[in-house]
Design an enzyme around this catalytic site. Structure first.
Site, PDB file in Angstrom:
ATOM      1  N   PRO A   1       0.836  -1.213   0.000  1.00 38.15           N
ATOM      2  CA  PRO A   1       0.000   0.000   0.000  1.00 38.15           C
ATOM      3  C   PRO A   1       0.861   1.249   0.000  1.00 38.15           C
ATOM      4  CG  PRO A   1      -0.884  -1.614   1.537  1.00 38.15           C
ATOM      5  CD  PRO A   1       0.433  -2.167   1.034  1.00 38.15           C
ATOM      6  N   CYS A   2       0.502   2.197  -0.872  1.00 41.47           N
ATOM      7  CA  CYS A   2       1.404   3.329  -1.115  1.00 41.47           C
ATOM      8  C   CYS A   2       1.113   4.530  -0.232  1.00 41.47           C
ATOM      9  CB  CYS A   2       1.298   3.751  -2.581  1.00 41.47           C
ATOM     10  SG  CYS A   2      -0.360   4.296  -3.062  1.00 41.47           S
ATOM     11  N   GLN A   3       0.000   4.526   0.515  1.00 39.81           N
ATOM     12  CA  GLN A   3      -0.383   5.732   1.241  1.00 39.81           C
ATOM     13  C   GLN A   3       0.647   6.158   2.279  1.00 39.81           C
ATOM     14  OE1 GLN A   3      -2.226   3.075   0.664  1.00 39.81           O
ATOM     15  NE2 GLN A   3      -4.366   3.583   0.238  1.00 39.81           N
TER      16      GLN A   3
ATOM     17  N   PHE B   1       3.701   6.346   1.912  1.00 39.36           N
ATOM     18  CA  PHE B   1       4.827   7.040   1.274  1.00 39.36           C
ATOM     19  C   PHE B   1       4.375   8.163   0.345  1.00 39.36           C
ATOM     20  CE2 PHE B   1       5.731   2.520   1.853  1.00 39.36           C
ATOM     21  CZ  PHE B   1       6.740   2.602   2.802  1.00 39.36           C
TER      22      PHE B   1
END
Length: 472
Positions: A151-153, A155
């Site tokens: 999950p990218c949130q 970063f």
């Protein structure tokens, strides 16, 4: 086992009334036939409907796909989502032996489309032996590739950037540790551009007067990951890649880190397209090339108050093309804020790639309106832009389907990754494009990144020494 079951048994499986099952049969949502006054339900059709609608909960299950695995390179997928990256890796010639995904709707989608792939849930619940057992592998089997985009949130530059102090960042570390324990030939890490600059520790504004620490350096989160890779003997290369350079009709940028067990630094991905035909490559694919000839459109709707502005705009325009008074009316307080605001009241252009697909095509600041029709892009158009097959089944509500596809890696970008790694494994010479601009940003390769990070670290250390001298 019989291929048909009774209405009563079907109602028990779906946990709905028998009358509701009969209605679904009449509507054609479940395949059934009537013998006299009695309906009998096709078992396979019922199972498919249960997955699509969420009536069936997908449990963990092992791989059944043994024959193909003997013929193809072995790959294991984590944070698999709707399997965009996986589809590209498959096209390159890999056999996806295992998918790991915690999201319920994504798990339903995986089960619908790849029932012979082992499916696991929350990565935190598994150790290396669990992975091997589910994929029907042993510690003696050599895994060719492990891939995943956490999950990218944690970063993202649009978020709080808590990095590994965020639960979503913690699963990133779990993924790295798990993958390195399994010792694949190649490990792929995919994430957003924010990973390049995200600090390990992001202080709130009221804490800024405290002593600056090394954990607050830009990129210190990525530096921790790279240090782990080095410790386990893996080399790495990375860059920020625009998917349009690999044949995707969309300008979507993602960091791809390719890690190699043999300590040889992998070259960059091989582009197949360029923006203006540079390097004698075909130009970027446009929206017009991919969303034609779609028979059915399932889509959300814009609020009526926004539709009146869309009726004035044409392909490629946004709120800035409205008369000034209407701009102020349409934008409200946002009109006076800074920034480009290009996502407001945005009609996509036929003759350009789509902008990055988001998880909801009708949010005010990131509108993705059809070039001509007064509606957001449909889920079928989303699939085309992300290069999913038309027959790829998506489970869950329409909102959940948009989210699955919007979060996916475009298939062509996955294919570029798969081809590169397959060629490296087989000793095929890789074509390198010197000075190719892989994204709109510069200095995003591992070479440039390391240089900048070391300069930043040196500056920090010198500042720290000066502080010590002052305090003495």
């Amino acid at each position: 086992m019989s291929t048909h079951i009774s209405i009563k048994d079907a109602s028990v499986q779906l946990k709905i009334s028998e009358q509701r099952v009969r209605t679904l049969c009449r509507q054609g949502k479940i395949t059934a036939e009537k013998i006299g006054n009695t309906w009998i339900v096709d078992r396979e059709s019922l199972n498919k409907y249960a997955l699509l609608s969420g009536h069936r909960v997908v449990e963990d299950y092992p791989s059944n796909n043994l024959i193909k695995a003997q013929q193809k390179l072995i790959a294991l997928s984590f944070f698999s989502g709707a399997m965009g990256l996986d589809l590209g890796i498959e096209k390159a010639g890999f056999n996806i032996r295992l998918a790991c995904e915690v999201d319920k709707s994504c798990r339903q989608t995986i089960a619908l489309n790849r029932p012979n792939t082992a499916l696991l849930g929350d990565i935190n619940n598994y150790e290396p032996d669990d992975i091997l057992q589910a994929a029907r592998l042993t510690s003696k089997d050599d895994i060719d590739l492990i891939m995943g985009g956490s999950p990218c949130q944690a970063f993202s530059t649009a978020g709080k950037r808590k990095a590994f102090h965020d639960d979503r960042g913690n699963v990133f570390l779990k993924y790295i540790d798990l993958a390195l324990s399994l010792k694949p030939k190649y490990l792929v890490i995919e994430n957003v551009r924010g990973l390049l600059s995200c600090p390990l520790k992001n202080k709130a504004s009221h804490q800024r007067e405290e002593k600056f620490s090394e954990e607050e350096l830009k990129g210190s989160a990525l530096n921790l990951i790279l240090s782990k890779l080095k410790k386990y003997g893996y080399s790495y290369s990375f860059n920020l890649y625009n998917a349009a350079n690999f044949g995707t009709p969309q300008t979507r940028e993602r960091v791809i880190i390719i890690c190699s067990r043999n300590e040889e630094t992998a070259p960059f991905l091989v582009p197949t397209h360029s923006e203006n035909g540079e390097y004698e490559l075909p130009k970027w694919k446009t929206l017009h090339t991919c969303i034609q000839n779609i028979d059915r459109h399932d889509h959300l709707n814009f609020p009526e108050k926004r539709l009146k502005y869309y009726k004035i705009l044409i392909s490629g325009q946004n709120w800035r093309y409205l008369p000034e008074e209407l701009q102020k009316e349409a934008m409200g307080k946002s009109y006076y804020l800074g920034g480009g605001k290009t996502g407001f009241l945005r009609r996509l252009a036929w003759d350009k790639p789509s902008p990055t697909l988001v998880t909801h095509p009708a949010m005010p600041a990131t509108d993705l309106a059809h070039p001509e029709e007064d509606r957001p892009l449909s889920i079928q158009e989303y699939k085309r832009i992300q290069e999913f097959p038309d027959n790829w089944e998506l489970a869950g509500s329409l909102i959940q389907q948009y989210k699955q596809v919007g979060n996916a890696v475009p298939v062509s970008l996955g294919l570029a990754v798969g081809k590169l790694i397959k060629n490296l494994i087989n000793g095929v010479e890789i074509i390198e494009f010197n000075d190719f601009q892989f994204s709109r940003y510069r200095n995003t390769s591992h070479v440039d990144w390391e240089k900048q990070f070391l300069q930043q670290l040196e500056k920090y250390k010198n500042t720290d020494k000066q502080q010590e001298l002052i305090s003495q």
